[in-house]
Design a protein around this motif. Structure first.
Motif, PDB file in Angstrom:
ATOM      1  N   GLY A   1      36.572  29.957  45.123  1.00 15.84           N
ATOM      2  CA  GLY A   1      36.795  31.350  44.699  1.00 15.84           C
ATOM      3  C   GLY A   1      37.712  32.075  45.667  1.00 15.84           C
TER       4      GLY A   1
ATOM      5  N   SER B   1      40.873  32.604  45.595  1.00 14.23           N
ATOM      6  CA  SER B   1      42.103  33.237  45.089  1.00 14.23           C
ATOM      7  C   SER B   1      42.003  34.745  44.988  1.00 14.23           C
ATOM      8  CB  SER B   1      42.488  32.646  43.728  1.00 14.23           C
ATOM      9  OG  SER B   1      41.491  32.945  42.766  1.00 14.23           O
ATOM     10  N   LYS B   2      40.779  35.266  44.913  1.00 13.98           N
ATOM     11  CA  LYS B   2      40.653  36.720  44.829  1.00 13.98           C
ATOM     12  C   LYS B   2      39.256  37.186  45.275  1.00 13.98           C
ATOM     13  CE  LYS B   2      40.138  36.487  39.773  1.00 13.98           C
ATOM     14  NZ  LYS B   2      41.019  35.660  39.024  1.00 13.98           N
TER      15      LYS B   2
ATOM     16  N   ILE C   1      35.856  38.497  46.859  1.00 12.96           N
ATOM     17  CA  ILE C   1      35.131  38.237  48.109  1.00 12.96           C
ATOM     18  C   ILE C   1      35.608  36.914  48.739  1.00 12.96           C
ATOM     19  CG2 ILE C   1      32.841  37.920  49.131  1.00 12.96           C
ATOM     20  CD1 ILE C   1      31.742  39.456  46.588  1.00 12.96           C
TER      21      ILE C   1
ATOM     22  N   ARG D   1      41.301  28.144  40.578  1.00  5.18           N
ATOM     23  CA  ARG D   1      42.226  27.556  39.595  1.00  5.18           C
ATOM     24  C   ARG D   1      43.668  28.019  39.808  1.00  5.18           C
ATOM     25  NH1 ARG D   1      38.759  29.628  34.713  1.00  5.18           N
ATOM     26  NH2 ARG D   1      38.842  31.337  36.218  1.00  5.18           N
ATOM     27  N   ASP D   2      43.861  29.252  40.293  1.00  4.61           N
ATOM     28  CA  ASP D   2      45.192  29.858  40.387  1.00  4.61           C
ATOM     29  C   ASP D   2      45.945  29.312  41.612  1.00  4.61           C
ATOM     30  OD1 ASP D   2      47.388  31.493  40.755  1.00  4.61           O
ATOM     31  OD2 ASP D   2      46.297  33.355  40.373  1.00  4.61           O
TER      32      ASP D   2
ATOM     33  N   ASP E   1      39.432  23.333  38.635  1.00  6.17           N
ATOM     34  CA  ASP E   1      38.454  24.014  37.780  1.00  6.17           C
ATOM     35  C   ASP E   1      37.102  23.392  38.133  1.00  6.17           C
ATOM     36  OD1 ASP E   1      36.737  24.919  35.872  1.00  6.17           O
ATOM     37  OD2 ASP E   1      38.073  24.533  34.185  1.00  6.17           O
ATOM     38  N   ILE E   2      36.255  24.160  38.828  1.00  5.47           N
ATOM     39  CA  ILE E   2      35.005  23.548  39.331  1.00  5.47           C
ATOM     40  C   ILE E   2      33.983  23.282  38.223  1.00  5.47           C
ATOM     41  CG2 ILE E   2      35.265  24.379  41.702  1.00  5.47           C
ATOM     42  CD1 ILE E   2      32.993  26.439  40.986  1.00  5.47           C
TER      43      ILE E   2
ATOM     44  N   LEU F   1      31.758  30.460  46.734  1.00  2.00           N
ATOM     45  CA  LEU F   1      31.924  31.838  46.252  1.00  2.00           C
ATOM     46  C   LEU F   1      32.475  31.944  44.831  1.00  2.00           C
ATOM     47  CD1 LEU F   1      33.038  33.664  49.488  1.00  2.00           C
ATOM     48  CD2 LEU F   1      31.414  34.602  47.848  1.00  2.00           C
TER      49      LEU F   1
ATOM     50  N   TYR G   1      23.675  35.126  33.508  1.00  2.00           N
ATOM     51  CA  TYR G   1      24.230  35.043  34.860  1.00  2.00           C
ATOM     52  C   TYR G   1      23.101  34.831  35.883  1.00  2.00           C
ATOM     53  CZ  TYR G   1      25.905  37.707  38.987  1.00  2.00           C
ATOM     54  OH  TYR G   1      26.209  38.156  40.231  1.00  2.00           O
TER      55      TYR G   1
ATOM     56  N   LYS H   1      22.333  32.013  38.796  1.00  3.39           N
ATOM     57  CA  LYS H   1      22.252  32.413  40.210  1.00  3.39           C
ATOM     58  C   LYS H   1      20.886  32.078  40.823  1.00  3.39           C
ATOM     59  CE  LYS H   1      26.334  34.294  40.948  1.00  3.39           C
ATOM     60  NZ  LYS H   1      27.401  33.470  41.536  1.00  3.39           N
TER      61      LYS H   1
ATOM     62  N   GLY I   1      24.453  42.414  46.017  1.00  2.00           N
ATOM     63  CA  GLY I   1      24.332  43.571  45.125  1.00  2.00           C
ATOM     64  C   GLY I   1      25.714  43.923  44.621  1.00  2.00           C
TER      65      GLY I   1
ATOM     66  N   ILE J   1      29.325  44.784  44.865  1.00  2.06           N
ATOM     67  CA  ILE J   1      30.415  44.658  45.833  1.00  2.06           C
ATOM     68  C   ILE J   1      31.728  44.999  45.134  1.00  2.06           C
ATOM     69  CG2 ILE J   1      31.520  43.147  47.543  1.00  2.06           C
ATOM     70  CD1 ILE J   1      28.400  43.544  47.924  1.00  2.06           C
TER      71      ILE J   1
ATOM     72  N   THR K   1      34.804  44.558  44.068  1.00  2.00           N
ATOM     73  CA  THR K   1      35.968  43.695  43.798  1.00  2.00           C
ATOM     74  C   THR K   1      36.568  44.135  42.465  1.00  2.00           C
ATOM     75  OG1 THR K   1      34.577  42.049  42.706  1.00  2.00           O
ATOM     76  CG2 THR K   1      34.983  41.710  45.040  1.00  2.00           C
TER      77      THR K   1
ATOM     78  N   SER L   1      37.333  42.502  39.873  1.00  2.00           N
ATOM     79  CA  SER L   1      36.750  41.904  38.678  1.00  2.00           C
ATOM     80  C   SER L   1      35.384  42.493  38.321  1.00  2.00           C
ATOM     81  CB  SER L   1      36.651  40.396  38.844  1.00  2.00           C
ATOM     82  OG  SER L   1      36.021  40.123  40.043  1.00  2.00           O
ATOM     83  N   THR L   2      34.755  43.184  39.250  1.00  2.00           N
ATOM     84  CA  THR L   2      33.458  43.817  38.949  1.00  2.00           C
ATOM     85  C   THR L   2      33.639  45.331  38.798  1.00  2.00           C
ATOM     86  OG1 THR L   2      32.335  42.110  40.209  1.00  2.00           O
ATOM     87  CG2 THR L   2      31.080  44.082  39.769  1.00  2.00           C
TER      88      THR L   2
HETATM   89  N1  LIG Z   1      31.297  41.525  43.125  1.00  2.00           N
HETATM   90  C1  LIG Z   1      30.002  41.708  42.953  1.00  2.00           C
HETATM   91  O1  LIG Z   1      29.503  42.831  42.821  1.00  2.00           O
HETATM   92  C2  LIG Z   1      29.063  40.531  42.920  1.00  2.00           C
HETATM   93  C3  LIG Z   1      27.680  40.764  42.809  1.00  2.00           C
HETATM   94  C4  LIG Z   1      26.808  39.688  42.811  1.00  2.00           C
HETATM   95  C5  LIG Z   1      27.294  38.397  42.929  1.00  2.00           C
HETATM   96  N2  LIG Z   1      28.654  38.205  43.015  1.00  2.00           N
HETATM   97  C6  LIG Z   1      29.119  36.815  43.122  1.00  2.00           C
HETATM   98  O2  LIG Z   1      29.984  36.701  44.244  1.00  2.00           O
HETATM   99  C7  LIG Z   1      31.003  35.743  43.961  1.00  2.00           C
HETATM  100  C8  LIG Z   1      32.370  36.382  44.153  1.00  2.00           C
HETATM  101  O3  LIG Z   1      32.459  37.534  43.333  1.00  2.00           O
HETATM  102  P1  LIG Z   1      33.835  38.343  43.160  1.00  2.00           P
HETATM  103  O4  LIG Z   1      33.486  39.703  42.679  1.00  2.00           O
HETATM  104  O5  LIG Z   1      34.662  38.167  44.391  1.00  2.00           O
HETATM  105  O6  LIG Z   1      34.484  37.533  41.960  1.00  2.00           O
HETATM  106  P2  LIG Z   1      36.023  37.440  41.470  1.00  2.00           P
HETATM  107  O7  LIG Z   1      36.862  38.465  42.134  1.00  2.00           O
HETATM  108  O8  LIG Z   1      35.972  37.397  39.986  1.00  2.00           O
HETATM  109  O9  LIG Z   1      36.478  36.025  42.005  1.00  2.00           O
HETATM  110  C9  LIG Z   1      35.909  34.869  41.446  1.00  2.00           C
HETATM  111  C10 LIG Z   1      36.598  33.658  42.036  1.00  2.00           C
HETATM  112  O10 LIG Z   1      36.071  32.498  41.398  1.00  2.00           O
HETATM  113  C11 LIG Z   1      37.156  31.675  40.968  1.00  2.00           C
HETATM  114  N3  LIG Z   1      36.764  30.926  39.768  1.00  2.00           N
HETATM  115  C12 LIG Z   1      36.269  31.411  38.617  1.00  2.00           C
HETATM  116  N4  LIG Z   1      36.067  30.414  37.737  1.00  2.00           N
HETATM  117  C13 LIG Z   1      36.441  29.266  38.366  1.00  2.00           C
HETATM  118  C14 LIG Z   1      36.482  27.898  37.987  1.00  2.00           C
HETATM  119  N5  LIG Z   1      36.093  27.484  36.765  1.00  2.00           N
HETATM  120  N6  LIG Z   1      36.938  26.990  38.883  1.00  2.00           N
HETATM  121  C15 LIG Z   1      37.345  27.387  40.117  1.00  2.00           C
HETATM  122  N7  LIG Z   1      37.326  28.664  40.532  1.00  2.00           N
HETATM  123  C16 LIG Z   1      36.881  29.589  39.669  1.00  2.00           C
HETATM  124  C17 LIG Z   1      38.288  32.678  40.669  1.00  2.00           C
HETATM  125  O11 LIG Z   1      39.558  32.065  40.814  1.00  2.00           O
HETATM  126  P3  LIG Z   1      40.515  31.573  39.622  1.00  2.00           P
HETATM  127  O12 LIG Z   1      40.449  32.603  38.540  1.00  2.00           O
HETATM  128  O13 LIG Z   1      41.852  31.447  40.308  1.00  2.00           O
HETATM  129  O14 LIG Z   1      39.959  30.251  39.223  1.00  2.00           O
HETATM  130  C18 LIG Z   1      38.101  33.674  41.812  1.00  2.00           C
HETATM  131  O15 LIG Z   1      38.743  33.203  42.973  1.00  2.00           O
HETATM  132  C19 LIG Z   1      30.738  35.248  42.546  1.00  2.00           C
HETATM  133  O16 LIG Z   1      29.965  34.082  42.605  1.00  2.00           O
HETATM  134  C20 LIG Z   1      29.943  36.380  41.932  1.00  2.00           C
HETATM  135  O17 LIG Z   1      29.115  35.955  40.871  1.00  2.00           O
HETATM  136  C21 LIG Z   1      29.534  39.230  43.023  1.00  2.00           C
END
Ligand SMILES: NC(=O)c1ccc[n+]([C@@H]2O[C@H](COP(=O)([O-])OP(=O)(O)OC[C@H]3O[C@@H](n4cnc5c(N)ncnc54)[C@H](OP(=O)(O)O)[C@@H]3O)[C@@H](O)[C@H]2O)c1
Length: 253
Positions: A11, A13-14, A16, A36-37, A62-63, A89, A159, A163, A190, A192, A194, A196-197
Motif C-alpha cells: 500500500g 503508493s498512497k 498511510i 499496483r500503481d 496485485d496482492i 498497509l 470490511y 480486518k 480509527g 485517519i 487520507t 481515499s477516506t
Molecule cells: N484511512 C483510514 O481512516 C483508515 C481507517 C482504518 C483502517 N485503515 C486501513 O489502513 C490501510 C491504509 O489506509 P489508507 O487510507 O492509507 O488507504 P489508501 O489511501 O486507499 O491506500 C491503499 C493502498 O493499498 C493499495 N492497494 C489497494 N488494493 C491493492 C491490491 N489489490 N494490491 C496491491 N495494493 C493494493 C493501494 O495502491 P494501488 O491502488 O496502487 O494498488 C494503496 O497504496 C488500509 O488497510 C485501510 O483499510 C484506514
C-alpha cells in the motif's frame, strides 16, 4: 543510525503506506514498495534513493493474486538482500455503497473481494517473508485492522470481517514464530485523514467522526507512520501479538 535494515511496505503508493514509506526512508530503512500503481512506486523509489540515500525497490503487485506475489516478491527480497519488517498497509478502497450494507444484504463475493486484499493479501505477504525472518532469527510483522473489527459498528461489516481476521493472523504469527525472535502487532486504526477516506465523506460525516474521538479530531497519516516505525524498534522487544489501537481515544479497554 542503522542503514542495513529492510522493510516491505504494501500500500506504499498512497495514503498511510506512502507516508510510512517516507518515514522509514528518512530513518534509513531500505524499502520494498508494493502496490499496483507502478509509476507512483517508481517515482517514490527514485525520490527515496536520491534524497535519503537508501535502497528502494518498486514492485507492482496485485496482492489479491497469489501467482503475482509468488513471481515478484521473492525476487525483490533477493535483489535488496533480505527482509526485516513487513508492514501490511494495503487495503481495499472504501466503497460507500458496500460500507452501508446491513449484514443480511451482503453477498459472499462482496465480502470475499475485500478479504482477498486485506486478509489474504496480508497472509500471502507473510508467507513470502517469514522464511527469511526465520533464517535470520529476526523480524517484525505489522498487520492493519480497524476499530469496527474490535468493537462492531452499524456500518462497514464486510470490511470489519476481513480486518478481524488480520488481528487473528497477528496472534498466530506471534505464537508460532516468537521463538524465532519474530514479533507481530496489529495496529487498529480509527479515522485517519487520507484522500481515499476523508475525501469520500460529507462535511457532516467528517465532523461526526472527529467528535467521536476523545481528542476531537482525525488522525494524520504521519502519526500512524511514527507509531509503526516505533513498533519495529527494540523498545518493543518484549511486546508481542498485541493490538495497538490508534483512534484518538474512541475504543478504550
Ligand atoms: N484511512 C483510514 O481512516 C483508515 C481507517 C482504518 C483502517 N485503515 C486501513 O489502513 C490501510 C491504509 O489506509 P489508507 O487510507 O492509507 O488507504 P489508501 O489511501 O486507499 O491506500 C491503499 C493502498 O493499498 C493499495 N492497494 C489497494 N488494493 C491493492 C491490491 N489489490 N494490491 C496491491 N495494493 C493494493 C493501494 O495502491 P494501488 O491502488 O496502487 O494498488 C494503496 O497504496 C488500509 O488497510 C485501510 O483499510 C484506514
Amino acid at each position: 543510525m542503522k542503514t542495513n535494515e529492510t522493510a516491505l511496505i504494501s500500500g506504499a503508493s498512497k495514503g498511510i503506506g506512502r507516508e510510512t514509506a517516507a518515514y522509514f526512508a528518512q530513518n534509513k530503512i531500505n524499502l520494498i514498495l508494493v502496490a499496483r500503481d507502478f509509476e507512483a512506486l517508481k517515482n517514490l523509489a527514485n525520490e527515496f534513493t536520491e534524497k535519503n540515500k537508501i535502497k528502494a525497490v518498486p514492485v507492482s503487485v496485485d496482492i489479491s493474486n497469489q501467482i503475482e506475489i509468488e513471481n515478484k516478491i521473492r525476487d525483490a527480497i533477493e535483489k535488496i538482500g533480505g527482509i526485516d519488517f513487513l508492514i501490511n498497509l494495503a487495503g481495499y478502497p472504501l466503497d460507500i455503497s458496500l460500507w452501508k450494507k446491513m449484514v443480511h444484504e451482503l453477498k459472499d463475493d462482496e465480502i470475499l473481494k475485500i478479504m482477498h486484499v486485506d486478509f489474504f493479501g496480508s497472509l500471502r505477504l507473510v508467507r513470502e517473508c517469514i522464511p527469511y525472518m526465520i533464517k535470520n532469527k529476526k523480524g517484525v510483522i505489522i498487520n492493519i485492522s480497524s476499530i469496527p473489527a474490535i468493537d462492531g459498528d452499524i456500518e462497514g461489516a464486510a470490511y470489519a470481517f476481513s480486518k478481524s481476521c488480520c488481528i487473528t493472523l497477528t496472534k498466530f504469527i506471534a505464537r508460532q514464530y516468537g521463538a524465532y525472535n519474530i514479533r507481530a502487532y496489529t495496529v487498529a486504526l480509527g479515522s485517519i485523514k487520507t484522500n481515499s477516506t476523508y475525501d469520500k465523506l460529507t462535511e457532516l460525516e467528517k465532523s461526526q467522526l472527529a467528535k467521536e474521538t476523545s481528542l476531537k479530531r482525525w488522525g494524520e497519516p504521519i502519526e500512524i507512520a511514527k507509531l509503526i516505525y516505533a513498533l519495529t524498534r527494540d523498545d518493543f522487544s518484549f511486546v508481542n501479538g498485541q493490538t495497538i489501537i490508534a483512534d484518538g481515544g474512541v475504543v478504550m479497554h
